[in-house]
Design a protein around this motif. Structure first.
Motif, mmCIF file in Angstrom:
data_model
loop_
_atom_site.group_PDB
_atom_site.id
_atom_site.type_symbol
_atom_site.label_atom_id
_atom_site.label_comp_id
_atom_site.label_asym_id
_atom_site.label_seq_id
_atom_site.Cartn_x
_atom_site.Cartn_y
_atom_site.Cartn_z
ATOM 1 N N TYR A 71 -25.285 34.890 -12.617
ATOM 2 C CA TYR A 71 -25.609 33.798 -11.695
ATOM 3 C C TYR A 71 -24.365 33.411 -10.895
ATOM 4 C CZ TYR A 71 -29.689 33.183 -14.728
ATOM 5 O OH TYR A 71 -30.839 33.392 -15.455
ATOM 6 N N VAL A 110 -25.836 23.055 -2.859
ATOM 7 C CA VAL A 110 -25.635 24.423 -3.336
ATOM 8 C C VAL A 110 -26.937 25.218 -3.308
ATOM 9 C CG1 VAL A 110 -23.718 23.787 -4.859
ATOM 10 C CG2 VAL A 110 -26.062 23.756 -5.754
ATOM 11 N N ASP A 135 -33.625 26.324 -7.939
ATOM 12 C CA ASP A 135 -32.742 25.666 -8.913
ATOM 13 C C ASP A 135 -33.365 24.418 -9.528
ATOM 14 O OD1 ASP A 135 -32.503 23.872 -6.803
ATOM 15 O OD2 ASP A 135 -30.585 24.693 -6.147
ATOM 16 N N PHE A 176 -31.668 24.779 -14.428
ATOM 17 C CA PHE A 176 -30.522 24.744 -13.533
ATOM 18 C C PHE A 176 -30.325 23.345 -12.943
ATOM 19 C CE2 PHE A 176 -30.147 29.250 -13.793
ATOM 20 C CZ PHE A 176 -28.806 29.476 -13.495
ATOM 21 N N ILE A 212 -23.338 30.176 -8.214
ATOM 22 C CA ILE A 212 -23.675 28.943 -7.483
ATOM 23 C C ILE A 212 -22.794 28.917 -6.241
ATOM 24 C CG2 ILE A 212 -23.744 26.423 -7.546
ATOM 25 C CD1 ILE A 212 -23.966 26.640 -10.607
ATOM 26 N N GLU A 213 -23.429 28.845 -5.080
ATOM 27 C CA GLU A 213 -22.689 28.867 -3.824
ATOM 28 C C GLU A 213 -22.858 27.540 -3.094
ATOM 29 O OE1 GLU A 213 -24.276 32.076 -1.583
ATOM 30 O OE2 GLU A 213 -23.462 33.645 -2.884
ATOM 31 N N VAL A 222 -28.459 28.712 -5.682
ATOM 32 C CA VAL A 222 -28.172 29.494 -6.890
ATOM 33 C C VAL A 222 -28.766 30.889 -6.723
ATOM 34 C CG1 VAL A 222 -28.489 29.654 -9.391
ATOM 35 C CG2 VAL A 222 -28.189 27.409 -8.312
ATOM 36 N N ARG A 223 -27.956 31.898 -7.018
ATOM 37 C CA ARG A 223 -28.415 33.285 -6.981
ATOM 38 C C ARG A 223 -28.442 33.857 -8.400
ATOM 39 N NH1 ARG A 223 -28.379 35.261 -1.733
ATOM 40 N NH2 ARG A 223 -27.081 34.082 -0.251
ATOM 41 N N ARG A 224 -29.509 34.570 -8.698
ATOM 42 C CA ARG A 224 -29.631 35.292 -9.967
ATOM 43 C C ARG A 224 -29.669 36.780 -9.648
ATOM 44 N NH1 ARG A 224 -34.986 34.153 -12.995
ATOM 45 N NH2 ARG A 224 -35.744 35.370 -11.220
ATOM 46 N N LEU A 284 -19.101 29.331 -9.960
ATOM 47 C CA LEU A 284 -19.323 28.500 -8.773
ATOM 48 C C LEU A 284 -18.259 28.857 -7.742
ATOM 49 C CD1 LEU A 284 -20.305 24.872 -8.300
ATOM 50 C CD2 LEU A 284 -18.153 25.599 -7.282
ATOM 51 N N TYR A 343 -31.684 28.975 -17.170
ATOM 52 C CA TYR A 343 -30.580 29.919 -17.346
ATOM 53 C C TYR A 343 -30.868 30.896 -18.477
ATOM 54 C CZ TYR A 343 -26.039 31.662 -18.889
ATOM 55 O OH TYR A 343 -25.008 32.476 -19.286
ATOM 56 N N LEU A 394 -26.717 21.492 -13.001
ATOM 57 C CA LEU A 394 -26.083 20.917 -11.810
ATOM 58 C C LEU A 394 -25.863 19.421 -11.970
ATOM 59 C CD1 LEU A 394 -28.070 22.860 -9.066
ATOM 60 C CD2 LEU A 394 -25.737 23.305 -9.841
#
Length: 425
Positions: A70, A48, A59, A34, A72-73, A50-52, A16, A64, A38
């Motif tokens: 992954y 946020v 998300d 996800f 989380i931004e 989420v990128r994979r 994260l 997962y 979270l």
């Protein structure tokens, strides 16, 4: 959660990154949603993305997999990790101070208090052993009653007592703090129709213990007040099965309030104390904002010829439970709710919101109460109170009735429903 930068790839940890480019790692389980990851870490979904493997994913629906990478931004620039660490919802070294363990600790009360000097909030907490906690709650109760002038000198009040934890705690607190309050006398009124045998016994027990004048209202008396054609229990069964849980719990509460009003009037009493505690009032305010139905309070309200007071406004359900456990554990028993006291989804939503708000913003209820009081005093249109021609209870028609019900200004909403169902004479 622990702050670190030394986890190996595919170790079931997800990176994260906050808006300060700091790195945190949170636990994940193979095939876990996800949204669950979270929520479990108190991360709002809307805060946020989420990128994979570099690509944004949904998300809410995606799960997962340890085979992928992954990140989380955070999409908003606020210090979420710091805040969650401060609340001890995350286990990081941010805001982590040495914690002194005390074997005698019974309860810790937390607050975020506004600092008028710098415009920010500061976190405070006070820890109590059992004896100090009892004294603290009783002082908190007495201060709340006096601060909002809920009881006047030489006043006679009705205490609506169901025999559950809240009303029992109110009975104990009124007695145990009476030396700190204006002089008053109490008539306790219990509607046994909706109570378990143990609750009816508890209500009578504390009334005798504290010298309260006590009325145990029988079902025949309830039927007479509302002119029911059939026993009250059968009325409730019909409402429950013809409508839904929201109508069921609303009908039960309206009947109890109407009966308490009726027998208060018989005794010449115009002030009624109800056991609404902190979260009850928070949920009432939240619901009023969402659906546009007025809630006047939060400490007391004018209700036709009556004044309704909520002396437990400053105390949470958890604190009431701990208070009874400390002083009378034999009265701190509360079984599952009756079939007529189980609310619909909206009740769950508002109580969850209230409990969550208290967790992430300790002490917020007091500011909400004061803000709501100011708003209702200065901006609300005065309500026109009426008396129902059937049950004699107080009501107002400040909001629109269901379009499927015929409009009759002489009856309260409950009696309109009961008349429609042909349940009253």
């Amino acid at each position: 959660m622990k702050k670190t930068v030394d986890y190996k790839k595919n170790s079931n940890k997800i990176l994260l990154k906050d808006r300060l480019d700091r790195k945190f790692y949170i636990e994940a389980k193979p095939n876990e949603l996800f949204s669950s990851i979270l929520n479990r870490n108190h991360i709002p979904l809307d805060a946020v993305i989420v990128r994979r493997n570099g690509e944004v994913i949904d998300d809410w629906l995606m799960r997962y997999s340890p085979k992928d990478n992954y990140i989380i931004e955070m999409v908003r620039a606020y210090h979420l990790p710091d805040f969650l660490s401060l609340l001890r919802l995350w286990d990081t070294n941010i805001y982590q101070q040495p914690i002194k363990a005390d074997d005698q600790a019974y309860y810790t009360r937390r607050h975020f208090l506004h600092d008028s000097q710098n415009g920010d909030y500061k976190s405070t907490q006070s820890t109590f052993n059992k004896q100090d906690f009892v004294a603290y709650i009783e002082n908190l109760f007495a201060d709340g009653v006096k601060r909002e002038t809920l009881i006047d000198e030489n006043e006679h009040i009705s205490l609506a007592i169901s025999g559950g934890r809240d009303s029992l705690a109110l009975g104990y607190l009124l007695n145990n703090t009476k030396e700190s309050l204006p002089s008053f006398s109490v008539t306790s009124i219990h509607v046994s129709t909706f109570s378990k045998e143990k609750e009816t016994s508890f209500a009578a027990e504390i009334a005798q213990k504290f010298g309260y004048s006590h009325r145990n209202i029988s079902d025949s008396e309830v039927r007479n007040v509302f002119n029911f054609k059939i026993p009250t229990y059968e009325v409730m069964e019909k409402v429950k099965y013809d409508y839904n849980k929201a109508y069921s719990i609303g009908t039960a509460h309206a009947i109890m309030r109407g009966v308490v009003e009726y027998y208060s009037k018989v005794n010449g009493i115009n002030k009624i104390a109800f056991g609404l505690m902190c979260e009850d009032i928070v949920t009432s305010i939240l619901k009023s904002k969402f659906i546009g139905s007025p809630f006047l309070g939060p400490f007391k309200r004018k209700w036709g010829e009556f004044e309704l007071i909520y002396p437990l406004w400053s105390i949470t359900k958890k604190e009431l439970t701990l208070y009874l456990e400390a002083i009378v554990p034999e009265h701190n028993t509360q079984g599952s709710p009756t079939q007529f006291d189980r609310g619909a989804l909206d009740r769950d939503i508002y109580y969850l919101l209230a409990d969550t708000l208290t967790t992430i913003f300790p002490g917020s209820a007091y500011q909400l109460f004061k803000g709501h009081q100011k708003e209702t005093e200065y901006h609300n249109i005065s309500l026109d109170y009426k008396q129902c021609e059937n049950c004699q209870s107080t009501f107002n028609d400040s909001y629109k009735v269901d379009s499927n019900m015929h409009v009759d200004d002489s009856l309260c909403d409950l009696c309109k429903l009961l008349e429609k169902m042909n349940l009253i004479k």
